[in-house]
Design a protein around this motif. Structure first.
Motif, short mmCIF file in Angstrom:
data_model
loop_
_atom_site.label_atom_id
_atom_site.label_comp_id
_atom_site.label_asym_id
_atom_site.label_seq_id
_atom_site.Cartn_x
_atom_site.Cartn_y
_atom_site.Cartn_z
N ARG A 128 0.82 -1.20 0.00
CA ARG A 128 0.00 0.00 0.00
C ARG A 128 0.86 1.26 0.00
NH1 ARG A 128 -4.31 -2.63 4.28
NH2 ARG A 128 -5.89 -3.23 2.73
N ASN A 134 -5.10 1.32 -1.89
CA ASN A 134 -5.65 0.76 -0.65
C ASN A 134 -6.07 -0.70 -0.72
OD1 ASN A 134 -5.48 3.20 0.83
ND2 ASN A 134 -7.36 3.95 -0.13
N LYS A 135 -6.55 -1.15 -1.86
CA LYS A 135 -7.22 -2.46 -1.91
C LYS A 135 -6.24 -3.60 -2.18
CE LYS A 135 -11.73 -0.60 -3.21
NZ LYS A 135 -12.25 -0.78 -1.84
N HIS A 173 -11.63 -2.90 2.08
CA HIS A 173 -10.42 -2.74 1.27
C HIS A 173 -9.87 -4.07 0.79
CE1 HIS A 173 -10.21 1.54 1.87
NE2 HIS A 173 -10.21 1.40 3.19
#
Length: 465
Positions: A128, A134-135, A173
C-alpha cells in the motif's frame, strides 16, 4: 492406550488459557488434545508415553524432523549460550539474508520479522505504501495469518470480516476471489484496478486442503498485476523452502512475484517471518523509506542461526531428495488405496506435502449420499481411473478426475470435513498416526521420516478408510 496425563493437563489449561490452548487449531481434537512431551525423528511422544508417527511437523517448520543434525543443534546451542539477544544487528542475520537472496528468485533484499502473520501484515502495508493504493485482492480460503486485512470472507462485491473485532470498514479494502478463477480476477481489476495495491496469494493453497494452481494461473496473475501497476505477492510461509527446494514454489512454477513472505522453515523451527522482494520496493521500509516496520525480536540470533544451519544442511545433503521421495511414495500409495476403497476421494500435495480430501463425487459424476459414506456403496462413482494424476492432483485437464477435483477453497469446504475430523482422524490416531487436526491443514514429510513410517501410515489409511 492411556491419556490420563493429557486429560489432566487440558483440565488445568482450561482454567488459565482460553479454550485451553494458545492457537485455536490445537483445540480441534475432541474431546481434548493430547499434550506432546518430546519429539524423536519423525515421531512425537505424548505426556502419557504414547508414540505417534508425526505428519504434522509443527504445521510445517520442521523440514529436518525432531532430531536436529549435529551442526544445526550446535549452532543453536552456541548462539543461546552467548546471550539471548542484544537489540543490535548480528553477523548471523546478514549470513541468512545473503543465503536467501542467493537462492530465491524474487528476493533482492529481505526484512526478518517474528511470525508469518507479521510478515504478511508488513507486506500488505508495504504494498500500500509503495503503490499509494488501498485495496488488496486475496483468494477465498487462503490463509495469511491473523491480521485484519485478510481475515475477510464473502466475495469482492460483499467482503466482510471473518472474525469479531474487525471493523467492516477494514474489510471493504479486501477483495476475496476464488482461487484458480481468472474471470473473477479480471472483474475486480475492471472495477477497482486503479486502487488495487496487490494480489496476495499462496502459490498452492496450503491451509485449505492443498489446492494446486491450474496451468497458467500464476502467469496470468503476473501479467494482470503488471498491466495495472499492482504488486504480486506470494505468501510462501508454508511452501517456502519446502516446494521447489531452496528456490521455493516460485522457482517450481517459473513465476517471480514482486514480494514474497516467509515463515516456518526459514527459522528452523523457531519463531520467524520475513518479507523479501525487489530492492526498490523493500527499501520503502524504514529506516530507508517511509513504511514503518520494526520489532524488538526481529532477526533474533538463535532463530537466524537455526534457519541458516537448516538451509545449509539441506543444501549440502540429500534432504530434498529424501523428503520429496517419501512424499511421492505416500501420495502414490494413497492414490492406489483410494482407487480401491474410496474412489471419490482426492489425493493432493506435491514434494513433501500431502493430504486426502474427502471429496464427494467420482469421475462418473455420481453424488455420494450419507448412506454411501458408511457402506460399501462408496466404491460407486468412477467408471475408470486410468491416467489419473499418479501422486497428487495437478489440475491436469486429461485426468479423469479433473472435472470434480478441488479447484478452490469452496470445493474443499464442500467435502466431508466432519467425517474426516470426527471419525477418520481418530481411527488414524488409534493406529499411532498423528495427522493434522482437520481436513484443511497440510501434512508434511521431514528428513526424520523413514520408509517404514510411510508403509505403516499407508496400512493405517487402508484400515481407517
Amino acid at each position: 492406550m492411556t491419556e490420563d496425563n493429557s486429560q489432566e493437563l487440558y483440565d488445568r489449561a482450561l482454567s488459565v488459557m482460553p479454550g485451553g490452548v494458545n492457537s485455536a487449531v490445537r483445540a480441534a481434537i475432541e474431546p481434548y488434545p493430547f499434550f506432546v512431551r518430546k519429539g524423536e525423528g519423525g515421531h512425537v511422544i505424548d505426556a502419557d508415553g504414547n508414540r505417534y508417527i508425526d505428519w504434522v511437523m509443527g504445521l510445517g517448520p520442521l523440514l529436518l524432523g525432531h532430531d536436529l543434525p549435529e551442526p544445526v543443534q550446535a549452532s543453536i546451542q552456541q548462539k543461546a549460550s552467548e546471550g539471548p539477544m542484544y537489540g543490535t544487528p548480528t553477523p548471523v542475520e546478514v549470513d541468512l539474508a545473503e543465503f536467501v537472496v542467493r537462492h530465491v528468485p524474487s528476493v533482492e533484499k529481505i526484512r526478518f520479522v517474528n511470525s508469518g502473520t507479521e510478515a504478511t501484515v508488513s507486506a500488505v502495508r508495504l504494498a500500500r505504501g509503495y503503490t499509494g493504493r488501498n485495496k488488496v485482492v486475496v483468494m477465498q480460503g487462503g490463509y495469511h495469518g491473523a491480521q485484519e486485512s485478510t481475515l475477510v470472507e464473502g466475495d469482492a462485491e460483499n467482503p466482510r470480516p471473518s472474525s469479531a473485532g474487525i471493523p467492516q470498514s477494514f474489510a471493504e479494502h479486501t477483495l476475496p476471489v476464488p482461487f484458480n478463477d481468472e474471470d473473477a480476477i479480471r472483474e475486480v481489476f475492471d472495477e477497482h484496478g486503479d486502487d488495487i495495491a496487490a494480489v496476495l496469494t499462496e502459490p498452492i493453497l496450503g491451509n485449505y486442503g492443498i489446492v494446486y494452481p491450474e496451468d497458467g494461473y500464476h502467469e496470468f496473475l503476473r501479467e494482470i498485476t503488471d498491466e495495472h501497476g499492482s504488486l504480486l505477492i506470494f505468501d510462501e510461509v508454508i511452501t517456502g523452502f519446502r516446494v521447489g527446494g531452496l528456490g521455493c514454489a516460485q522457482s517450481e512454477f517459473g513465476v517471480t512475484p514482486d514480494l514474497t513472505t516467509f515463515g516456518k522453515i526459514i527459522g528452523g523451527g523457531f519463531p520467524v517471518g520475513a518479507i523479501g522482494g525487489r530492492a526498490e520496493i523493500v527499501e520503502h521500509f524504514t529506516p530507508s523509506g517511509d513504511v514503518f516496520q520494526a520489532g524488538t525480536f526481529s532477526g533474533h540470533p538463535v532463530t537466524m542461526a537455526a534457519g541458516l544451519e537448516t538451509l545449509q544442511f539441506a543444501a549440502a545433503n540429500d534432504v530434498y531428495d529424501h523428503v520429496n521421495g517419501l512424499g511421492e511414495r505416500l501420495r502414490s500409495g494413497l492414490t492406489d488405496i483410494l482407487a480401491d476403497q474410496a474412489p471419490s476421494y482426492t489425493v493432493t500435495g506435491t514434494d513433501s506435502m500431502f493430504k486426502v480430501i474427502f471429496t464427494r463425487e467420482g469421475p462418473s459424476g455420481v453424488q455420494r449420499t450419507p448412506e454411501d459414506a458408511s457402506g460399501d456403496d462408496r466404491e460407486q462413482g468412477p467408471d475408470s481411473l486410468e491416467e489419473q494424476c499418479e501422486a497428487g492432483c495437478r489440475q491436469n485437464a486429461t485426468c479423469p478426475r479433473y472435472d470434480y477435483c478441488p479447484k478452490n477453497a469452496a470445493d474443499v469446504k464442500n467435502a466431508e470435513t466432519e467425517r474426516w475430523r470426527r471419525i477418520f482422524w481418530g481411527r488414524m490416531k488409534d493406529q499411532d498416526v498423528f495427522l493434522s487436526q482437520n481436513q484443511f491443514e497440510c501434512q508434511f514429510v521431514s528428513y526424520g521420516h523413514t520408509e517404514e513410517d510411510v508403509e505403516k501410515t499407508l496400512e493405517a489409511y487402508k484400515e481407517a478408510l
